[in-house]
Enzyme design. Structure first.
Site, PDB file in Angstrom:
ATOM      1  N   CYS A  87       0.852  -1.190   0.000  1.00  0.00           N
ATOM      2  CA  CYS A  87       0.000   0.000   0.000  1.00  0.00           C
ATOM      3  C   CYS A  87       0.887   1.238   0.000  1.00  0.00           C
ATOM      4  O   CYS A  87       1.799   1.369   0.819  1.00  0.00           O
ATOM      5  CB  CYS A  87      -0.900  -0.019   1.235  1.00  0.00           C
ATOM      6  SG  CYS A  87      -1.791   1.518   1.511  1.00  0.00           S
ATOM      7  N   GLU A  88       0.637   2.158  -0.905  1.00  0.00           N
ATOM      8  CA  GLU A  88       1.502   3.318  -1.034  1.00  0.00           C
ATOM      9  C   GLU A  88       1.329   4.321   0.097  1.00  0.00           C
ATOM     10  O   GLU A  88       2.142   5.238   0.253  1.00  0.00           O
ATOM     11  CB  GLU A  88       1.275   4.019  -2.370  1.00  0.00           C
ATOM     12  CG  GLU A  88      -0.086   4.641  -2.546  1.00  0.00           C
ATOM     13  CD  GLU A  88      -0.260   5.276  -3.922  1.00  0.00           C
ATOM     14  OE1 GLU A  88      -0.975   6.282  -4.001  1.00  0.00           O
ATOM     15  OE2 GLU A  88       0.314   4.778  -4.896  1.00  0.00           O
ATOM     16  N   HIS A  89       0.288   4.154   0.916  1.00  0.00           N
ATOM     17  CA  HIS A  89       0.049   5.110   1.999  1.00  0.00           C
ATOM     18  C   HIS A  89       0.905   4.828   3.234  1.00  0.00           C
ATOM     19  O   HIS A  89       1.293   5.757   3.948  1.00  0.00           O
ATOM     20  CB  HIS A  89      -1.431   5.107   2.387  1.00  0.00           C
ATOM     21  CG  HIS A  89      -2.321   5.495   1.251  1.00  0.00           C
ATOM     22  ND1 HIS A  89      -3.540   4.885   1.000  1.00  0.00           N
ATOM     23  CD2 HIS A  89      -2.161   6.421   0.270  1.00  0.00           C
ATOM     24  CE1 HIS A  89      -4.091   5.422  -0.071  1.00  0.00           C
ATOM     25  NE2 HIS A  89      -3.282   6.350  -0.533  1.00  0.00           N
ATOM     26  N   HIS A  90       1.167   3.543   3.503  1.00  0.00           N
ATOM     27  CA  HIS A  90       1.943   3.196   4.700  1.00  0.00           C
ATOM     28  C   HIS A  90       3.094   2.227   4.411  1.00  0.00           C
ATOM     29  O   HIS A  90       3.820   1.852   5.329  1.00  0.00           O
ATOM     30  CB  HIS A  90       1.026   2.556   5.759  1.00  0.00           C
ATOM     31  CG  HIS A  90      -0.120   3.422   6.174  1.00  0.00           C
ATOM     32  ND1 HIS A  90      -1.410   3.250   5.692  1.00  0.00           N
ATOM     33  CD2 HIS A  90      -0.174   4.477   7.015  1.00  0.00           C
ATOM     34  CE1 HIS A  90      -2.206   4.159   6.224  1.00  0.00           C
ATOM     35  NE2 HIS A  90      -1.497   4.919   7.029  1.00  0.00           N
ATOM     36  N   GLN A 128      -5.412  -0.618  -4.330  1.00  0.00           N
ATOM     37  CA  GLN A 128      -6.102  -1.725  -4.987  1.00  0.00           C
ATOM     38  C   GLN A 128      -6.939  -1.257  -6.167  1.00  0.00           C
ATOM     39  O   GLN A 128      -7.045  -1.942  -7.190  1.00  0.00           O
ATOM     40  CB  GLN A 128      -6.973  -2.467  -3.967  1.00  0.00           C
ATOM     41  CG  GLN A 128      -7.640  -3.711  -4.524  1.00  0.00           C
ATOM     42  CD  GLN A 128      -8.377  -4.493  -3.456  1.00  0.00           C
ATOM     43  OE1 GLN A 128      -8.003  -4.453  -2.276  1.00  0.00           O
ATOM     44  NE2 GLN A 128      -9.432  -5.189  -3.837  1.00  0.00           N
ATOM     45  N   HIS A 156      -5.900  -5.962   3.606  1.00  0.00           N
ATOM     46  CA  HIS A 156      -4.930  -4.880   3.767  1.00  0.00           C
ATOM     47  C   HIS A 156      -4.419  -4.861   5.204  1.00  0.00           C
ATOM     48  O   HIS A 156      -5.191  -4.639   6.137  1.00  0.00           O
ATOM     49  CB  HIS A 156      -5.578  -3.536   3.407  1.00  0.00           C
ATOM     50  CG  HIS A 156      -5.911  -3.398   1.958  1.00  0.00           C
ATOM     51  ND1 HIS A 156      -5.255  -2.516   1.117  1.00  0.00           N
ATOM     52  CD2 HIS A 156      -6.823  -4.042   1.181  1.00  0.00           C
ATOM     53  CE1 HIS A 156      -5.752  -2.618  -0.111  1.00  0.00           C
ATOM     54  NE2 HIS A 156      -6.710  -3.536  -0.093  1.00  0.00           N
ATOM     55  N   CYS A 158      -2.699  -2.701   6.615  1.00  0.00           N
ATOM     56  CA  CYS A 158      -2.822  -1.394   7.251  1.00  0.00           C
ATOM     57  C   CYS A 158      -4.150  -1.275   8.005  1.00  0.00           C
ATOM     58  O   CYS A 158      -4.274  -0.468   8.933  1.00  0.00           O
ATOM     59  CB  CYS A 158      -2.689  -0.268   6.228  1.00  0.00           C
ATOM     60  SG  CYS A 158      -3.899  -0.320   4.900  1.00  0.00           S
TER      61      CYS A 158
END
Length: 201
Positions: A87-90, A128, A156, A158
């Site tokens: 996941c590119e956020h975390h 996703q 996920h 996260c």
């Protein structure tokens, strides 16, 4: 052009990443020189390069490397393709399965190329929703089929390890084009096929 899978860790990039991971270990309160962590910065660097190797791959060329002319106009489904992405956020993993189908329009591709193409997109920093769209667009643009269907189901970490901490939540995304978008019966056939267990052990 033939697609060839390779694993190569650029020494300069690996060294730079390892140096940064050494700093991260120190910043979180660890001792990067202790026995258990002494070689970890380089291992983590190589792991990150492996997790993101999709940036070095061309998904369209993977499909084009095995395209054939065939008079077949029924559904082709490759389901239960395992996916592992970040996941590119975390930068925390999400993992699950992709189900991909297309209806040929004179052109088909080697079946193994579809999972390889999915892998090339998954091995990048992702969300996703984008991954689902990219898989659909790649098949649509390379094969020009009568329709494409993509469904991805993923867990996920996260959401499991931090934030709402819901361990059993599953995210499902879908993208349809052509016959799958315009025909409810075609779309339902696809959904039934990916939900059924046709091969019995």
């Amino acid at each position: 052009m033939r697609y060839k899978k390779t694993e190569f860790y650029d020494p300069k990039t690996t060294k730079k990443l390892a140096k940064n991971y050494e700093s991260i270990l120190s910043l979180i309160g660890e001792d990067p020189t202790r026995e258990g962590l002494k070689d970890s910065p380089e291992r983590i660097a190589q792991a990150m390069l492996f997790f993101t190797q999709g940036y070095e791959q061309n998904p369209e060329e993977i499909i084009k490397s095995a395209m054939f002319t065939e008079d077949y106009k029924q559904m082709v489904v490759v389901k239960d393709i395992e996916i592992y992405s970040l996941c590119e956020h975390h930068l925390v993993p999400f993992l699950g399965k992709a189900h991909v189908a297309y209806i040929p329009n004179e052109k088909i591709c080697g079946l193994s190329k579809i999972p390889r193409m999915v892998e090339a997109y998954a091995r990048r920093l992702q969300v996703q929703e984008r991954l689902t769209r990219q898989v659909k667009e790649c098949l649509q643009e390379t094969l020009n089929p009568l329709g494409v269907a993509v469904v991805i189901e993923a867990q996920h970490l996260c959401m499991c390890m931090r934030g709402v901490q819901k361990q059993n939540s599953i995210t499902t995304t879908s993208y349809f084009s052509g016959a799958f978008l315009n025909s409810e019966s075609t779309r339902n056939e696809f959904m039934q096929l990916i939900s059924s267990d046709l091969i019995k052990s």
